[in-house]
Design a protein around this motif. Structure first.
Motif, PDB file in Angstrom:
ATOM      1  N   GLU A   1      -2.694   1.697   7.709  1.00 13.74           N
ATOM      2  CA  GLU A   1      -4.063   2.195   7.829  1.00 13.74           C
ATOM      3  C   GLU A   1      -4.238   3.530   7.105  1.00 13.74           C
ATOM      4  O   GLU A   1      -5.182   3.714   6.320  1.00 13.74           O
ATOM      5  CB  GLU A   1      -4.438   2.344   9.308  1.00 13.74           C
ATOM      6  N   ASP A   2      -3.342   4.483   7.346  1.00 18.41           N
ATOM      7  CA  ASP A   2      -3.446   5.795   6.694  1.00 18.41           C
ATOM      8  C   ASP A   2      -3.266   5.676   5.192  1.00 18.41           C
ATOM      9  O   ASP A   2      -3.954   6.356   4.415  1.00 18.41           O
ATOM     10  CB  ASP A   2      -2.396   6.745   7.274  1.00 18.41           C
TER      11      ASP A   2
ATOM     12  N   GLU B   1     -15.762  -2.766   5.289  1.00 14.29           N
ATOM     13  CA  GLU B   1     -16.710  -1.653   5.199  1.00 14.29           C
ATOM     14  C   GLU B   1     -16.230  -0.583   4.239  1.00 14.29           C
ATOM     15  O   GLU B   1     -17.047   0.067   3.567  1.00 14.29           O
ATOM     16  CB  GLU B   1     -16.921  -1.056   6.590  1.00 14.29           C
ATOM     17  N   ARG B   2     -14.919  -0.386   4.161  1.00 11.09           N
ATOM     18  CA  ARG B   2     -14.373   0.678   3.324  1.00 11.09           C
ATOM     19  C   ARG B   2     -14.278   0.294   1.848  1.00 11.09           C
ATOM     20  O   ARG B   2     -14.430   1.126   0.962  1.00 11.09           O
ATOM     21  CB  ARG B   2     -12.968   1.072   3.814  1.00 11.09           C
ATOM     22  N   ILE B   3     -14.010  -0.975   1.562  1.00 17.05           N
ATOM     23  CA  ILE B   3     -13.650  -1.378   0.199  1.00 17.05           C
ATOM     24  C   ILE B   3     -14.720  -2.215  -0.492  1.00 17.05           C
ATOM     25  O   ILE B   3     -14.989  -2.033  -1.683  1.00 17.05           O
ATOM     26  CB  ILE B   3     -12.307  -2.148   0.229  1.00 17.05           C
TER      27      ILE B   3
ATOM     28  N   PRO C   1       0.809  -1.229   0.000  1.00 15.91           N
ATOM     29  CA  PRO C   1       0.000   0.000   0.000  1.00 15.91           C
ATOM     30  C   PRO C   1       0.835   1.268   0.000  1.00 15.91           C
ATOM     31  O   PRO C   1       0.481   2.246  -0.676  1.00 15.91           O
ATOM     32  CB  PRO C   1      -0.822  -0.138   1.286  1.00 15.91           C
ATOM     33  N   SER C   2       1.930   1.295   0.747  1.00 15.76           N
ATOM     34  CA  SER C   2       2.735   2.515   0.814  1.00 15.76           C
ATOM     35  C   SER C   2       3.388   2.823  -0.526  1.00 15.76           C
ATOM     36  O   SER C   2       3.425   3.988  -0.959  1.00 15.76           O
ATOM     37  CB  SER C   2       3.813   2.387   1.895  1.00 15.76           C
ATOM     38  N   LYS C   3       3.904   1.807  -1.212  1.00 13.57           N
ATOM     39  CA  LYS C   3       4.544   2.047  -2.511  1.00 13.57           C
ATOM     40  C   LYS C   3       3.505   2.447  -3.555  1.00 13.57           C
ATOM     41  O   LYS C   3       3.776   3.327  -4.400  1.00 13.57           O
ATOM     42  CB  LYS C   3       5.307   0.796  -2.954  1.00 13.57           C
ATOM     43  N   ALA C   4       2.320   1.847  -3.509  1.00 12.00           N
ATOM     44  CA  ALA C   4       1.255   2.233  -4.439  1.00 12.00           C
ATOM     45  C   ALA C   4       0.882   3.697  -4.246  1.00 12.00           C
ATOM     46  O   ALA C   4       0.710   4.449  -5.219  1.00 12.00           O
ATOM     47  CB  ALA C   4       0.030   1.342  -4.234  1.00 12.00           C
ATOM     48  N   LEU C   5       0.769   4.138  -2.998  1.00 12.43           N
ATOM     49  CA  LEU C   5       0.403   5.524  -2.707  1.00 12.43           C
ATOM     50  C   LEU C   5       1.483   6.490  -3.179  1.00 12.43           C
ATOM     51  O   LEU C   5       1.173   7.574  -3.693  1.00 12.43           O
ATOM     52  CB  LEU C   5       0.157   5.688  -1.203  1.00 12.43           C
TER      53      LEU C   5
ATOM     54  N   LEU D   1      -7.750   4.954  -1.296  1.00 18.38           N
ATOM     55  CA  LEU D   1      -9.127   4.819  -1.770  1.00 18.38           C
ATOM     56  C   LEU D   1      -9.589   6.046  -2.549  1.00 18.38           C
ATOM     57  O   LEU D   1     -10.469   5.950  -3.410  1.00 18.38           O
ATOM     58  CB  LEU D   1     -10.069   4.564  -0.592  1.00 18.38           C
ATOM     59  N   GLU D   2      -8.997   7.199  -2.265  1.00 18.61           N
ATOM     60  CA  GLU D   2      -9.369   8.426  -2.977  1.00 18.61           C
ATOM     61  C   GLU D   2      -8.932   8.398  -4.437  1.00 18.61           C
ATOM     62  O   GLU D   2      -9.457   9.151  -5.261  1.00 18.61           O
ATOM     63  CB  GLU D   2      -8.746   9.635  -2.278  1.00 18.61           C
TER      64      GLU D   2
END
Length: 545
Positions: free
Chosen positions: A176-177, A208-210, A141-145, A183-184
């Motif tokens: 988490e962050d 719930e988020r995804i 997730p961090s590298k994708a962001l 998601l944005e």
């Protein structure tokens, strides 16, 4: 009586022939239960939450439908686009998923392109790879962001599928962050897949988020393999006794097959490795402070049989919030890679034994360590050394697993330490020889080796050869002195009760040809074994087939 429902086979799932050929090449004759249930639902386009224990085939359960849907998109799409993103909490797991995807696309590699961008650190190096818009991008997730913020990755218009593997670890790895921000950058409509070994609160939050109106696949299976497949032993011993028993077990081949030795700290990883090397026992190490390339290389070497023993530190148990032993967390200034994991996710293949040299700090860690063995239909065993200080941890794990399994799973490993007293003298010297300085120098040696192999520094060293020479002619390492005779186990130190088990028969009478004068000398030395220094060697007794 109603006929039992026949399992759904791969060729009955309306999969592309190229996928079926790849599956056949991998030797997968029938789908696992989770694959049988998940693949048809994912091909229908449903959001799915997959809950199944480690080793159940979750990776292929989402990889096969992702590849199939991309092949379907190719029939109507005129442009090359990124259609699927697979997120995983560790770099090793990303590497593993990428390998599975490439194995499944071996017959359609021109049509379905997949890259793993979790490994390299520099975004500028990876940008050209993303410009080509591969069909599947695998990363953390961090590298994708990072790539999304840099504009190297654009998912708003093209993304069709997002997968989060080992979803219960995403938040505990500190993502988490990153997930919330990520998601944005996603489109309003996409198919989502969550795969997890447990349904923790973190997974429910991600759900719930995804996910949108998901189907939850929760296999009714225990967290651990059944007792008929996985045997759990415990053995009470202090640290020096642990080292002695480990030496005896490995050297006498009482434990056979691929073995993972788990410890709780990185330094202990190197201490065990250097300790075993003195007895000619080869092992590699795996921990969070190693670069991702070395970690993946170590896993590959272990899986390909170059090493039969891997020593792994499981520091995540020390860092997870809410741990009962949180007050005893080890603080270190050394840099660790938060995108690494050992006890979870990594697919160590054909592991026969797990040895907990340091007992895990909670039941979850024990379950995930034990999950490295007895995968698929293979047999496995877990041997846990337990010191006096670790006894409360054993009781806590036993109580929790007894509540889940309905009965106690631990058996006492019958080992008489007094029978290997001769081993203890060797073990004591070898254990004390591995000092803190030796451990530090071993770590420095590994770092230097990585510097020499680094492609990014290759051009620098070509322009600055003096710097390379300084590194190569640095001070001598204070390595542990390896004594060649320690690699052999003399027959006289092996207990009689173990000789048959280890395949070493009782000493046969050696035949010698002496002339009269030699025979006279020998008779005079027979009463004093130390006076006769000649060693011919022992012959093993041949066993009739």
């Amino acid at each position: 009586m109603a006929e039992e429902e026949k399992p759904l086979m791969f060729h009955e799932m309306e999969l592309d022939d190229r996928i079926l050929k790849a599956v056949a090449k991998l030797g997968w004759q029938t789908p696992t239960l989770i694959q049988e249930k998940a693949i048809p639902l994912l091909l229908e386009g449903k959001d799915v939450l997959v809950k199944a224990r480690t080793g159940s085939g979750k990776t292929a359960a989402f990889a096969i439908p992702v590849i199939q849907k991309i092949l379907n998109f190719k029939q109507t799409s005129m442009h090359q686009e990124i259609k699927a993103v697979i997120l995983a909490p560790s770099k090793e797991l990303c590497h593993q998923i990428c390998k599975v995807v490439k194995d499944l696309t071996i017959k359609c590699s021109r049509e379905v392109k997949c890259i793993d961008i979790a490994q390299q650190e520099d975004l500028t190096v990876q940008k050209p790879l993303l410009v080509e818009k591969p069909d599947i991008v695998i990363t953390t997730p961090s590298k994708a962001l990072q790539h999304l913020k840099a504009g190297n990755l654009n998912l708003k218009k093209s993304l069709e599928i997002i997968v989060i593997d080992e979803a219960d670890l995403v938040f505990s790895f500190g993502y988490e962050d990153e997930v919330k921000q990520l998601l944005e950058y996603l489109p309003n409509i996409y198919q989502a897949i969550l795969a997890s070994a447990t349904l923790s609160n973190d997974v429910k939050s991600l759900k719930e988020r995804i996910l949108h109106n998901p189907v939850t696949l929760k296999l009714e299976e225990p967290e651990l393999a059944p007792a008929s497949q996985l045997t759990h032993y415990h053995l009470k011993a202090e640290e020096l006794d642990k080292a002695t028993i480990l030496y005896a077990l490995l050297k006498l081949h009482l434990i056979r097959g691929k073995t993972i030795i788990f410890v709780n700290t990185v330094d202990k990883c190197y201490k065990i490795k250097l300790y075993l090397e003195q007895f000619g026992i080869r092992a590699c190490v795996l921990n969070s402070e190693l670069p991702a390339t070395i970690r993946c290389h170590s896993v590959n070497q272990f899986n390909h049989g170059i090493y039969d023993i891997i020593v792994a530190s499981d520091e995540k148990a020390l860092e997870e919030p809410g741990n009962a032993n949180q007050n005893r967390q080890i603080k270190s200034k050394r840099q660790k890679d938060k995108n690494s994991g050992v006890s979870r996710g990594i697919d160590f293949q054909f592991v026969a034994n797990v040895i907990n040299f340091d007992f895990p700090l909670d039941a979850h860690s024990y379950i995930h360590r034990a999950g490295r063995t007895a995968r698929g239909n293979n047999q496995g065993s877990v041997l846990s050394f337990v010191s006096i200080k670790e006894t409360p941890l054993l009781d806590e794990v036993e109580d929790k697993l007894k509540h889940c399994e309905g009965t106690s799973i631990f058996k006492s490993y019958q080992f008489r330490l007094e029978e290997v007293e001769a081993f203890k003298y060797r073990a004591k010297d070898a254990w004390r020889a591995v000092t803190k300085i030796a451990v530090r120098e071993a770590r420095l040696k590994e770092i230097k080796q990585e510097i020499f192999n680094c492609q990014k520094l290759k051009s620098y060293f070509e322009d600055n050869p003096n710097d390379l020479q300084i590194l190569r002619h640095d001070k001598a390492l204070h390595t542990v002195r390896v004594q060649q005779h320690l690699s052999d186990v003399p027959e006289y130190i092996i207990p009689e009760t173990l000789k048959n088990i280890t395949g070493i028969s009782k000493r046969t009478k050696r035949k010698r040809n002496f002339n009269k004068s030699e025979n006279k000398k020998f008779k005079g030395k027979q009463n004093n074994p130390l006076a006769c220094m000649e060693f011919v060697g022992f012959k093993k007794k041949k066993v009739a087939k």
